[in-house]
Design an enzyme around this catalytic site. Structure first.
Site, PDB file in Angstrom:
ATOM      1  N   GLU A  46       0.690  -1.226  -0.096  1.00 20.53           N
ATOM      2  CA  GLU A  46      -0.260   0.254  -0.255  1.00 20.53           C
ATOM      3  C   GLU A  46       1.279   1.312   0.203  1.00 20.53           C
ATOM      4  O   GLU A  46       0.671   2.376  -0.447  1.00 20.53           O
ATOM      5  CB  GLU A  46      -0.957   0.204   1.496  1.00 20.53           C
ATOM      6  CG  GLU A  46      -2.162  -0.800   0.321  1.00 20.53           C
ATOM      7  CD  GLU A  46      -1.938  -2.298   1.179  1.00 20.53           C
ATOM      8  OE1 GLU A  46      -0.740  -2.752   1.652  1.00 20.53           O
ATOM      9  OE2 GLU A  46      -2.642  -3.265   0.841  1.00 20.53           O
ATOM     10  N   HIS A  74     -11.478  -5.443  10.216  1.00 21.39           N
ATOM     11  CA  HIS A  74     -11.791  -5.590   7.866  1.00 21.39           C
ATOM     12  C   HIS A  74     -13.428  -4.529   8.491  1.00 21.39           C
ATOM     13  O   HIS A  74     -14.278  -4.719   7.127  1.00 21.39           O
ATOM     14  CB  HIS A  74     -12.486  -6.433   7.558  1.00 21.39           C
ATOM     15  CG  HIS A  74     -10.780  -7.319   7.630  1.00 21.39           C
ATOM     16  ND1 HIS A  74      -9.874  -7.800   8.765  1.00 21.39           N
ATOM     17  CD2 HIS A  74     -10.213  -7.314   6.172  1.00 21.39           C
ATOM     18  CE1 HIS A  74      -9.099  -8.187   7.890  1.00 21.39           C
ATOM     19  NE2 HIS A  74      -9.432  -7.844   6.451  1.00 21.39           N
TER      20      HIS A  74
END
Ligand SMILES: Cc1ncc(C[n+]2csc(CCOP(=O)(O)OP(=O)(O)O)c2C)c(N)n1
Ligand SMILES: [Mg+2]
Lengths: 341, 326
Positions: A60, A129
């Site tokens: 990322e 999540h």
């Protein structure tokens, strides 16, 4: 007008913009060969090739930073963040580079960068999540923060984002991907900073965005059955925030309930409440209510997860409090989502 | 082949950089320059060697130790100094300061203050250059300390991958000045042969004497030509030394001895190049003195310009947060 799903609206816009402008390119994990974790980019690798649809490693920092560098050189990268939970790994790139380079360079570069992907709770994805990061990003000058609630908005806001010159945090909601709605054809775009009054009413203003818009509209429909006419405002973008539409509405209704999925402390609703007290203090007939997620990491067990999220009943109870009334609410069970004053 | 004749002009610029940095340190002590100030003294041959190998339309990124990059790329010393003074006439209109010099018109895409944070930007910029069909090259200067960040490793892995299809004309220059603040390379890197760390990503690399301009320049010409021709990344570790403290506040320097600094100063890159030029008959006392005097005048003029010019207007506070559409 064609009926499209939220997913199709986004995918179609990507295709339209990529066809129109060769500087628009896509980067992200699993967007090509795998067809996208949520199939948002299905067939696009085949259509545009690996130079424009770049499958990245699980890096990322690397691919968000690279996209910023591409944007500085005149490309218009659209990064898929598999889910916004993973953006924390790239937080430095987003906050210290994307948001600031224009400013500290004295305005020498544009950063036409979009980072898009699902934000918020799914179903039983537990603590790492299920997070909503709109307040985190909306805190940062130099970023735009966008959270479409409908397919039409998803299309119109994405078009504005791709044609802009600044970094856009484009927060989709996975729970909305399958939702359908009418989507205008062609060059349709939705400007940033223009909230939508989705439903007019004189008794109370409900402010919501993204997935919670649907919940707010559900509550408003029930409230109408009780003779309470709620005005529902869909923010569409959090930065810029359309303060005047909110203030103007509360000036007429004298009551407000602000709804968000994320945690209560220092959340988006806190900023909206502050905006109302700054702009419509004299008009208020009751304390402003916030309806938010529970202030806990998201639990896995389904019953606990449902308690951690707010529902239409929570919104109705909050509305009732602003009206100093008792009303029957459809979701009888006690909510763990926080809606206390 | 990098000829000595043209090295004379880089010698002149290195002298200017050194004199400029002396003046920034003085201005910092006088309270004219605020914030952090990281000077380049001791490392001049690295930036000069690499920038001498750049084409006019090539681009570069670096860290906060960035004054020399701007000056050697040709930014006016007055605009660089004015930025350090926080003036409207500064290279970034007084909005960035010492750590964020920026001169896009000269292909300088900035100084960055987060260690390693600029490396992925350079990666993406290199990709964009190829995507646009040009043969321009992107240079990325970084410190030995920056090699220990996640940003470095993620970017290098991706650079290796993108290079496989010729989409990464990136030259990575590790300026190994021995330290990250007070932490030596031996105390921060499990492998002290820094060039060898690039092999993990299939990026060719070499280690060179970063104090010798001619050596750096040759390595730079090889690396730049390679990246331009192949679209693949290449890396050079230039072994150099930081003569001054890490920043202006690093006065005591308990992490290194005076003897170590003195030892390093014996291989001052400016005097080394001066020696080569004199031996080749390209420089004599009078010419050397003239070059010093020219640098002196340029730096004094930069200071005068900075002191005399106005700070940014109040409207500048809110300018350039967003572009025009916002
Ligand atoms: C992410 C991050 N951590 C810590 C710092 C503080 N810091 C500034 S410079 C520096 C050392 C960097 O050393 P190196 O990369 O070798 O560059 P040099 O200063 O030697 O040029 C550190 C730790 C920072 N700016 N950014
Ligand atoms: Mg160092």
């Amino acid at each position: 007008m064609p009926i499209l799903s939220y997913r199709e609206a986004i995918r179609t816009t990507l295709i339209e913009e990529m066809d129109r402008d060769p500087t628009v390119i896509l980067l992200g994990e699993e967007i090509g060969l795998y067809q996208g974790t949520f199939r948002m980019t299905a067939d696009l690798l085949e259509r545009y090739g690996p130079r424009r649809v770049i499958d990245t490693p699980t890096s990322e920092i690397g691919f968000v930073g690279a996209a910023i560098g591409m944007a500085m050189l005149g490309l218009r990268p659209v990064v898929e963040m598999m889910t916004w939970n993973f953006s924390l790994v790239a937080f430095d790139q987003i906050v210290n580079n994307a948001a600031k380079i224009r400013y500290f360079s004295g305005g020498q570069v544009d950063i036409p960068l979009i980072i898009r992907g699902p934000n918020g709770a799914g179903v039983q994805l537990s603590a790492q999540h299920s997070q909503s990061f709109e307040a985190l990003y909306a805190h940062i000058p130099g970023l735009h923060v966008v959270a479409p609630a409908t397919p039409a908005e998803a299309k119109g806001l994405l078009r504005t984002a791709i044609r802009g010159s600044d970094p856009v945090i484009f927060l989709e909601h996975a729970a909305l991907y399958g939702s359908k709605g009418e989507v205008p054809d062609g060059e349709f775009a939705v400007p940033f900073g223009a909230a939508d009054v989705v439903r007019s009413g004189r008794d109370v203003t409900i402010v919501a965005y993204s997935r919670m818009l649907g919940t707010a509209l559900e509550a408003a429909a029930h409230l109408a059955g009780e003779g309470i006419e709620a005005e529902v405002i869909n923010l569409r973008t959090l930065r810029p925030l359309d303060r005047s539409t909110i203030v103007e509405s509360v000036g007429r209704t004298h009551r407000a309930v602000v709804v968000q999925e994320q945690w209560r402390p220092f959340g988006a609703a806190a900023e909206i409440v502050a905006t109302i007290t700054e702009g419509a203090f004299d008009a208020l007939d009751a304390p402003i209510e916030r309806v938010t997620g529970a202030d806990v990491p998201m639990p896995y067990a389904r019953n606990l997860e449902l308690m951690a999220l707010s529902n239409a009943g929570d919104i109705m109870r909050a509305v009732a409090r602003t009206l100093y009334r008792e009303i029957p609410t459809p979701n009888g069970r006690s909510s763990g989502g926080q809606s206390d004053a | 082949m990098a000829d000595l004749q043209s090295a004379l002009s880089w010698y002149r610029r290195m002298v200017l950089v050194r004199r400029f940095e002396e003046e920034t340190e003085r201005a910092f002590r006088r309270g004219k320059i605020g914030g952090y100030l990281h000077v380049y003294s001791g490392q001049e041959a690295v930036a000069a060697g690499f920038i001498s190998a750049m084409r006019g339309d090539d681009i570069c990124f670096t860290s906060y130790r960035d004054h020399a990059i701007a000056l050697l790329r040709g930014s006016p010393p007055g605009a660089v100094m004015a930025e350090l003074y926080g003036k409207a006439a500064g290279l970034a209109r007084g909005k960035g300061g010492s750590m964020h010099l920026f001169d896009v018109g000269r292909g300088f895409y900035g100084g960055y203050g987060i260690v390693g944070g600029h490396i992925p930007l350079a990666l993406g910029a290199a990709y964009a250059l190829r995507y646009q069909g040009s043969d321009r090259v992107c240079l990325c200067f970084l410190g030995d300390g920056a090699m220990n960040t996640g940003a470095f490793h993620e970017s290098l892995n991706m650079a290796g991958l993108w290079g496989q299809t010729g989409h990464c004309p990136l030259v990575l220059i590790v300026e190994n000045n021995g330290y990250a603040m007070g932490t030596s390379v031996a105390r921060s890197s499990a492998v002290t042969d820094l060039a060898s760390r690039f092999t993990a990503y299939a990026i060719p690399s070499e280690r060179v004497d970063g104090m010798d301009f001619q050596t750096v320049r040759l390595a730079a010409e090889r690396a730049v030509a390679d990246a331009r021709a192949s679209g693949r990344p290449t890396a050079v570790e230039a072994v150099t030394y930081r003569f001054a403290g890490h920043g202006a506040a690093d006065v005591v320097q308990p992490y290194r001895s005076k003897e170590e600094v003195e030892q390093a100063r014996r291989r001052d890159p400016i005097r080394l190049l001066e020696g080569h030029l004199r031996a080749a008959g390209l420089l004599d006392d009078a010419a050397a003195e003239a070059i010093r005097e020219e640098a002196e005048q340029a730096v004094l003029a930069a200071v005068r310009h900075s002191e005399d010019s106005p700070p940014p207007s109040p409207e500048a506070l809110h300018a350039d947060v967003y572009g025009k559409e916002a």
